[in-house]
Design a protein around this motif. Structure first.
Motif, PDB file in Angstrom:
ATOM      1  N   THR A  97      -5.542 -11.656 -12.328  1.00 41.75           N
ATOM      2  CA  THR A  97      -4.224 -10.990 -13.159  1.00 41.75           C
ATOM      3  C   THR A  97      -3.228 -10.621 -12.469  1.00 41.75           C
ATOM      4  N   LYS A  98      -1.843 -10.598 -13.305  1.00 42.73           N
ATOM      5  CA  LYS A  98      -0.826 -10.218 -12.272  1.00 42.73           C
ATOM      6  C   LYS A  98      -0.972  -8.792 -11.903  1.00 42.73           C
ATOM      7  N   LEU A  99      -1.447  -7.908 -12.741  1.00 41.97           N
ATOM      8  CA  LEU A  99      -1.585  -6.459 -12.480  1.00 41.97           C
ATOM      9  C   LEU A  99      -2.591  -6.500 -10.992  1.00 41.97           C
ATOM     10  N   ALA A 100      -3.619  -7.044 -10.933  1.00 40.48           N
ATOM     11  CA  ALA A 100      -4.299  -7.171  -9.848  1.00 40.48           C
ATOM     12  C   ALA A 100      -3.567  -7.536  -8.593  1.00 40.48           C
ATOM     13  N   ARG A 101      -2.531  -8.530  -8.688  1.00 38.72           N
ATOM     14  CA  ARG A 101      -1.684  -9.160  -7.499  1.00 38.72           C
ATOM     15  C   ARG A 101      -0.736  -7.981  -7.224  1.00 38.72           C
ATOM     16  N   GLU A 102      -0.367  -7.058  -8.030  1.00 35.03           N
ATOM     17  CA  GLU A 102       0.707  -6.026  -7.877  1.00 35.03           C
ATOM     18  C   GLU A 102      -0.295  -4.927  -7.230  1.00 35.03           C
ATOM     19  N   GLU A 103      -1.368  -4.722  -7.510  1.00 36.15           N
ATOM     20  CA  GLU A 103      -2.102  -3.758  -6.771  1.00 36.15           C
ATOM     21  C   GLU A 103      -2.980  -3.882  -5.535  1.00 36.15           C
ATOM     22  N   ALA A 104      -2.692  -5.143  -5.020  1.00 36.25           N
ATOM     23  CA  ALA A 104      -3.336  -5.665  -3.781  1.00 36.25           C
ATOM     24  C   ALA A 104      -3.192  -4.806  -2.707  1.00 36.25           C
ATOM     25  N   PRO A 105      -4.034  -4.401  -1.995  1.00 38.04           N
ATOM     26  CA  PRO A 105      -4.027  -3.693  -0.643  1.00 38.04           C
ATOM     27  C   PRO A 105      -2.826  -3.687   0.125  1.00 38.04           C
ATOM     28  N   TYR A 106      -2.564  -4.874   0.539  1.00 36.74           N
ATOM     29  CA  TYR A 106      -1.408  -5.237   1.470  1.00 36.74           C
ATOM     30  C   TYR A 106       0.003  -4.660   0.644  1.00 36.74           C
ATOM     31  N   ASN A 107      -0.036  -4.246  -0.489  1.00 37.54           N
ATOM     32  CA  ASN A 107       1.271  -3.826  -1.075  1.00 37.54           C
ATOM     33  C   ASN A 107       1.407  -2.476  -1.024  1.00 37.54           C
ATOM     34  N   TYR A 108       0.554  -1.447  -0.298  1.00 40.21           N
ATOM     35  CA  TYR A 108       0.600  -0.157  -0.416  1.00 40.21           C
ATOM     36  C   TYR A 108       0.762   0.286   1.323  1.00 40.21           C
ATOM     37  N   ARG A 109       1.262   1.492   1.181  1.00 38.37           N
ATOM     38  CA  ARG A 109       1.187   2.435   2.529  1.00 38.37           C
ATOM     39  C   ARG A 109      -0.028   2.756   2.891  1.00 38.37           C
ATOM     40  N   ASP A 110      -0.148   3.206   4.422  1.00 40.97           N
ATOM     41  CA  ASP A 110      -1.594   3.576   4.834  1.00 40.97           C
ATOM     42  C   ASP A 110      -1.733   5.037   4.375  1.00 40.97           C
ATOM     43  N   VAL A 111      -2.721   5.209   3.656  1.00 45.53           N
ATOM     44  CA  VAL A 111      -3.041   6.569   3.037  1.00 45.53           C
ATOM     45  C   VAL A 111      -3.562   7.283   4.092  1.00 45.53           C
ATOM     46  N   GLY A 112      -4.198   7.028   5.260  1.00 43.89           N
ATOM     47  CA  GLY A 112      -4.558   7.760   6.388  1.00 43.89           C
ATOM     48  C   GLY A 112      -3.411   8.625   7.008  1.00 43.89           C
ATOM     49  N   ALA A 113      -2.114   7.747   7.033  1.00 38.51           N
ATOM     50  CA  ALA A 113      -0.914   8.405   7.565  1.00 38.51           C
ATOM     51  C   ALA A 113      -0.262   9.252   6.800  1.00 38.51           C
ATOM     52  N   THR A 114      -0.399   8.985   5.356  1.00 41.75           N
ATOM     53  CA  THR A 114       0.015   9.888   4.085  1.00 41.75           C
ATOM     54  C   THR A 114      -0.616  11.249   4.392  1.00 41.75           C
ATOM     55  N   MET A 115      -1.898  11.274   4.650  1.00 43.10           N
ATOM     56  CA  MET A 115      -2.726  12.058   4.491  1.00 43.10           C
ATOM     57  C   MET A 115      -2.438  13.183   5.609  1.00 43.10           C
ATOM     58  N   LYS A 116      -2.236  12.586   7.055  1.00 50.22           N
ATOM     59  CA  LYS A 116      -1.999  13.208   7.877  1.00 50.22           C
ATOM     60  C   LYS A 116      -0.641  14.125   7.976  1.00 50.22           C
ATOM     61  N   ASP A 117       0.185  13.416   7.353  1.00 53.00           N
ATOM     62  CA  ASP A 117       1.710  13.974   7.003  1.00 53.00           C
ATOM     63  C   ASP A 117       1.405  14.978   6.315  1.00 53.00           C
ATOM     64  N   LEU A 118       0.564  15.241   5.147  1.00 51.98           N
ATOM     65  CA  LEU A 118       0.467  16.081   4.118  1.00 51.98           C
ATOM     66  C   LEU A 118      -0.073  17.409   4.605  1.00 51.98           C
ATOM     67  N   GLU A 119      -1.087  17.222   5.755  1.00 53.69           N
ATOM     68  CA  GLU A 119      -1.899  18.121   6.508  1.00 53.69           C
ATOM     69  C   GLU A 119      -0.894  18.750   7.597  1.00 53.69           C
ATOM     70  N   THR A 120      -0.316  17.735   8.218  1.00 51.03           N
ATOM     71  CA  THR A 120       0.711  18.596   9.239  1.00 51.03           C
ATOM     72  C   THR A 120       1.841  19.508   8.839  1.00 51.03           C
ATOM     73  N   THR A 121       2.353  19.194   7.513  1.00 45.80           N
ATOM     74  CA  THR A 121       3.414  19.886   6.818  1.00 45.80           C
ATOM     75  C   THR A 121       2.851  21.049   6.285  1.00 45.80           C
ATOM     76  N   GLY A 122       1.252  20.977   5.975  1.00 43.05           N
ATOM     77  CA  GLY A 122       0.733  22.275   5.263  1.00 43.05           C
ATOM     78  C   GLY A 122       0.750  22.169   3.782  1.00 43.05           C
ATOM     79  N   LEU A 123       0.973  20.933   3.248  1.00 47.27           N
ATOM     80  CA  LEU A 123       0.981  20.749   1.848  1.00 47.27           C
ATOM     81  C   LEU A 123      -0.454  20.424   1.206  1.00 47.27           C
ATOM     82  N   ALA A 124      -1.229  19.904   2.152  1.00 46.33           N
ATOM     83  CA  ALA A 124      -2.582  19.754   1.606  1.00 46.33           C
ATOM     84  C   ALA A 124      -3.563  19.945   2.727  1.00 46.33           C
TER      85      ALA A 124
END
Length: 141
Positions: A97-124
């Motif tokens: 489906t078109k939705l699956a293509r839009e949601e493909a993994p290579y279309n997203y940023r690295d969640v590990g880096a996002t989580m590191k930023d949230l922890e470093t800034t004291g938000l999570a």
């Protein structure tokens, strides 16, 4: 300062109220409101609690790692071999489906880096790291 007559709307966020806040119900009072930080359909998902600096974002936190490719471009760039390789052993439904293509993994940023930023800034504060084993894609696209 915010007062009772102020409404804050941060698109793409979720609420994250810290522990012992008077707005919380009895279940969440001790630790704060739990929330998840997802990445792509195949990446890890983090279960978190609000960090010590969460008031700086009006008690909200982003609801995921975020897209690196806009939906309209993601659909045009899709190639079946790349999609199959990116999804690995994850069990999917409706992968054509078109939705699956839009949601493909290579279309997203690295969640590990996002989580590191949230922890470093004291938000999570990370509580658990979870790995998906199946994905249901809902919609008409």
């Amino acid at each position: 300062d915010m007062n009772e007559n102020t409404i804050t709307n941060r698109k793409g966020t979720q609420i994250a109220v810290p522990e012992q806040d008077e707005r919380l119900n009895e279940r969440d009072y001790k630790f704060g409101t739990p929330f998840i930080v997802p990445g792509s359909m195949t990446s890890e998902i983090y279960l978190c609690l609000p960090g010590q600096n969460i008031s700086e974002t009006h008690f909200t936190v982003n609801h995921g790692s975020g897209r690196k490719v806009p939906r309209e471009i993601a659909d045009k760039r899709h190639h079946d071999p790349k999609f199959k390789q990116a999804t690995g052993n994850i069990v999917l439904n409706l992968e054509k489906t078109k939705l699956a293509r839009e949601e493909a993994p290579y279309n997203y940023r690295d969640v590990g880096a996002t989580m590191k930023d949230l922890e470093t800034t004291g938000l999570a504060a990370k509580v658990a790291r979870l790995q998906p084993f199946g994905v249901m894609i809902m919609g008409k696209k």
